[in-house]
Design a protein around this motif. Structure first.
Motif, mmCIF file in Angstrom:
data_model
loop_
_atom_site.group_PDB
_atom_site.id
_atom_site.type_symbol
_atom_site.label_atom_id
_atom_site.label_comp_id
_atom_site.label_asym_id
_atom_site.label_seq_id
_atom_site.Cartn_x
_atom_site.Cartn_y
_atom_site.Cartn_z
ATOM 1 N N UNK A 163 6.245 38.607 84.381
ATOM 2 C CA UNK A 163 5.011 37.811 84.480
ATOM 3 C C UNK A 163 5.193 36.487 83.748
ATOM 4 N N UNK A 164 5.772 36.560 82.558
ATOM 5 C CA UNK A 164 5.985 35.322 81.779
ATOM 6 C C UNK A 164 6.853 34.356 82.569
ATOM 7 N N UNK A 165 7.926 34.890 83.173
ATOM 8 C CA UNK A 165 8.846 34.012 83.905
ATOM 9 C C UNK A 165 8.134 33.349 85.086
ATOM 10 N N UNK A 201 7.345 48.534 81.267
ATOM 11 C CA UNK A 201 6.217 47.599 81.192
ATOM 12 C C UNK A 201 6.576 46.355 80.409
ATOM 13 N N UNK A 202 7.460 46.516 79.422
ATOM 14 C CA UNK A 202 7.930 45.320 78.710
ATOM 15 C C UNK A 202 8.666 44.403 79.670
ATOM 16 N N UNK A 203 9.487 45.013 80.510
ATOM 17 C CA UNK A 203 10.234 44.235 81.477
ATOM 18 C C UNK A 203 9.289 43.568 82.484
ATOM 19 N N UNK A 220 14.884 40.066 73.581
ATOM 20 C CA UNK A 220 14.640 41.024 72.502
ATOM 21 C C UNK A 220 13.753 42.161 72.999
ATOM 22 N N UNK A 221 12.804 41.822 73.852
ATOM 23 C CA UNK A 221 11.873 42.820 74.373
ATOM 24 C C UNK A 221 12.608 43.919 75.143
ATOM 25 N N UNK A 222 13.767 43.558 75.726
ATOM 26 C CA UNK A 222 14.513 44.541 76.515
ATOM 27 C C UNK A 222 15.610 45.225 75.706
ATOM 28 N N UNK A 236 10.074 45.985 88.189
ATOM 29 C CA UNK A 236 9.318 45.031 87.371
ATOM 30 C C UNK A 236 9.125 43.738 88.136
ATOM 31 N N UNK A 237 10.210 43.294 88.733
ATOM 32 C CA UNK A 237 10.146 42.052 89.494
ATOM 33 C C UNK A 237 9.221 42.217 90.689
ATOM 34 N N UNK A 238 9.300 43.385 91.293
ATOM 35 C CA UNK A 238 8.489 43.646 92.480
ATOM 36 C C UNK A 238 7.000 43.607 92.135
#
Ligand SMILES: Nc1ncnc2c1ncn2[C@@H]1O[C@H](COP(=O)(O)OP(=O)(O)OP(=O)(O)O)[C@@H](O)[C@H]1O
Ligand SMILES: [Mg+2]
Lengths: 280, 303
Positions: free
Chosen positions: A10-12, A3-5, B103-105, A117-119
């Protein structure tokens, strides 16, 4: 970690300038259509409806927000894939082109997780684009043209759907349209795994859509055998919700074909992405 | 027994028919600053990419922190910070956001204040809100360093970290690496094609060429070999040769070219040879001593 990824993705997408091209393009195109309909819409409509007008009972304006939304959806479903592929086709290859993929893939998270994540982020973007289109067409359309019954020209003639009967049709229609756009997003993401530049996957996605659309429309016996299996044939499945009675079998069949395409493409993407040597 | 952090065993990587890495083996121990040397195209970056799981080896084995890279990839990568070739970042994000993304990863919780601390540490304070699109190469390199350190890894892998930096930047990186080793007890793997750079900071090294390991070992042992290669330029080469034979140094003569005499002698012999030539009326124009490995390495570099 997954979920972090996903949050990262989303940020990108939110920070990439190209993500806003889709929103801007839809605003512009729908804006132009709405404006044109406001000016000359009645003439445009009566051209189609004039022969039937006496025969049908009809409530409200013929040229209303529902009809406008229907027309817009029908027109744009062909063009929105380009706007989607612009972002989803860049998700993997763009990182390659920028060089960031080298860092990304040395982090302690599996490549499959990164890809999904990208998907997810790509699908969310697709949803945003579709919702924006829905908002522009339905909400702004109704605001400008009022509401009323929807007149639809189907293969077996003209039918009138009462305005009370439209909410669920639009909701399901948009859901199926979403599925077909997700199919496009999946296609371009998969192509993106094979490329080191971001133009390639976008152009290939469009080329495939155009090719399949042409094959799908040619009335040649050889091609007619494969036509039912082309995903492009089923991109119009959302329209089935505006028939009466609903063609359940057709809808299910279309959903199945789209789902199989999505699953198949994802398998290819995961396989390729995991084996890929990062050389950029 | 020292703990091995990296073990590379008979690594091979072919790109189709092209053999980028033929047979590379070396070991890095905890606390090492390890020099990874080779001329352009030797296979350094290819090896480093393999260590980081960016490319799959054709054959050979890589173990790190006592585990196999194939089976314990994430365990290993969590303990590494790296720069691979150019320090590339997301152009449309700020320096701060870029650091946060990676850092998150990292598998470690990195606080906002840690991000700011590290930005200050690499000298980018005041620029953290700027988009990377406008950063110079040196600034990206600094951000790259920040990115390698942010999750406090045990092992830091730097692929030619000084390319494209100005002299001050090179000195900064050098000091940083020494600081990481001495104060923070980190292990550093550092690739380079400049021997003198490695000599200044590394305690161990490996030299590879054409995808093969040439030598590996302690830097001081490899470089401070007694024997030197001394090039002496004199006006009468034939007389010089005769004098050397008379002094029973004929075995030391490696090569004679133009007015240059190449000798393999130890350092203490240089003044003796010089004095002998002068005493016998020879004009000595220059004496240049190179260590054997350095000479060998320069020959590799210059083809
Ligand atoms: N994608 C690729 N396809 C084919 N050959 C490649 C590829 N990438 C690298 N090579 C070749 O592999 C060899 C080793 O390259 P590598 O980048 O590992 O060298 P290097 O030691 O890092 O050199 P440098 O000092 O220039 O960075 C080179 O001869 C290079 O041409
Ligand atoms: Mg290199």
């Amino acid at each position: 970690m997954f979920w972090k990824s996903t949050y990262n993705e989303f940020i990108k997408i939110a920070a990439k300038p190209r993500s806003y091209i889709g929103i801007a393009a839809i605003t512009l195109i729908v804006g132009i259509i709405l404006f044109a309909m406001k000016m000359d819409g009645l003439e445009f409509i009566s051209f189609v409806t004039a022969p039937f007008e006496q025969a049908l009972s009809f409530e409200g304006n013929i040229l209303n927000g529902n009809l406008i939304a229907f027309i817009i959806l029908q027109m744009l479903i062909i063009h929105v894939p380009l706007l989607i592929a612009l972002v989803t086709g860049d998700l993997v290859s763009g990182e390659g082109a920028m060089g960031t993929i080298r860092l990304l893939l040395t982090k302690p998270i599996s490549r499959t997780s990164i890809l999904f994540s990208k998907y997810i982020a790509g699908c969310a973007y697709t949803l945003v684009i579709l919702l924006w289109m829905g908002f522009m067409a339905l909400v702004v359309g109704k605001w400008m043209f009022g509401t009323g019954d929807l007149m639809v020209l189907n293969s077996d003639g003209l039918i009138v759907l009462q305005q009370q009967d439209l909410g669920w049709r639009f909701a399901l229609g948009f859901s199926v349209a979403f599925l077909s756009l997700v199919m496009i997003a999946t296609l371009s993401l998969t192509l993106s795994c094979f490329s080191e530049n971001s133009i390639g996957p976008i152009v290939s996605t469009m080329a495939i859509i155009i090719l399949f659309t042409i094959i799908g429309n040619l009335d040649v016996p050889v091609l007619q055998i494969i036509q039912p299996y082309l995903f492009t044939t089923h991109m119009m499945a959302w329209r089935s919700f505006f028939e009466d009675p609903l063609p359940y079998d057709d809808i299910l069949h279309s959903l199945l074909i789209l789902a199989i395409h999505i699953a198949g493409l994802l398998v290819i993407a995961v396989y390729k992405f995991n084996r890929k040597d990062i050389l950029s | 027994m020292e703990e091995k952090i990296i073990e590379v065993n008979h690594l091979v990587k072919h790109y189709g028919k092209f053999k980028a890495v033929e047979d590379v083996s070396f070991d890095v121990y905890r606390g090492d600053v390890y020099g990874f040397l080779g001329p352009n195209g030797a296979g350094k970056s290819t090896t480093i990419r393999t260590i980081l799981s960016l490319i799959k080896p054709t054959s050979g084995q890589i173990r790190m922190f006592g585990k196999d890279l194939q089976t314990d990839r994430n365990y290993i990568l969590q303990r590494i910070g790296c720069i691979v070739e150019k320090p590339d970042f997301y152009k449309y994000l700020s320096a701060e956001k870029n650091l946060e993304i990676f850092a998150r990863l990292s598998g470690v919780n990195v606080t906002k204040s840690k991000v700011h601390e590290i930005i200050e540490f690499v000298g980018l304070k005041g620029r953290e809100k700027d988009k990377l699109g406008g950063f110079s190469h040196g600034m990206k390199q600094r951000l790259g360093i920040a990115q390698t350190l942010i999750h406090d890894p045990e092992l830091i892998i730097l692929d030619e970290p000084t390319t494209g930096l100005d002299p001050q930047g090179i000195i900064d990186i050098r000091n940083l690496i020494l600081q990481l080793k001495n104060e923070h007890k980190k292990t550093v793997l550092l690739s380079s094609h400049i021997l003198s750079e490695i000599e200044l900071i590394a305690n161990r090294m490996v030299i590879i060429n054409k995808g093969r390991t040439i030598v590996q070992g302690s830097v001081s042992e490899l470089l401070n070999a007694q024997e030197l290669i001394v090039s002496i330029s004199v006006d009468n080469i034939e007389k010089a040769r005769q004098l050397l034979i008379n002094a029973s140094l004929e075995k030391a003569i490696d090569k004679i070219e133009n007015n240059n005499l190449l000798l393999h002698i130890s350092q203490e012999k240089i003044p003796f040879v010089n004095k002998m030539f002068c005493d016998n009326g020879l004009n000595v124009y220059s004496i240049e001593a190179k260590r054997k490995l350095e000479d060998y390495f320069l020959k590799l570099i210059n083809g």
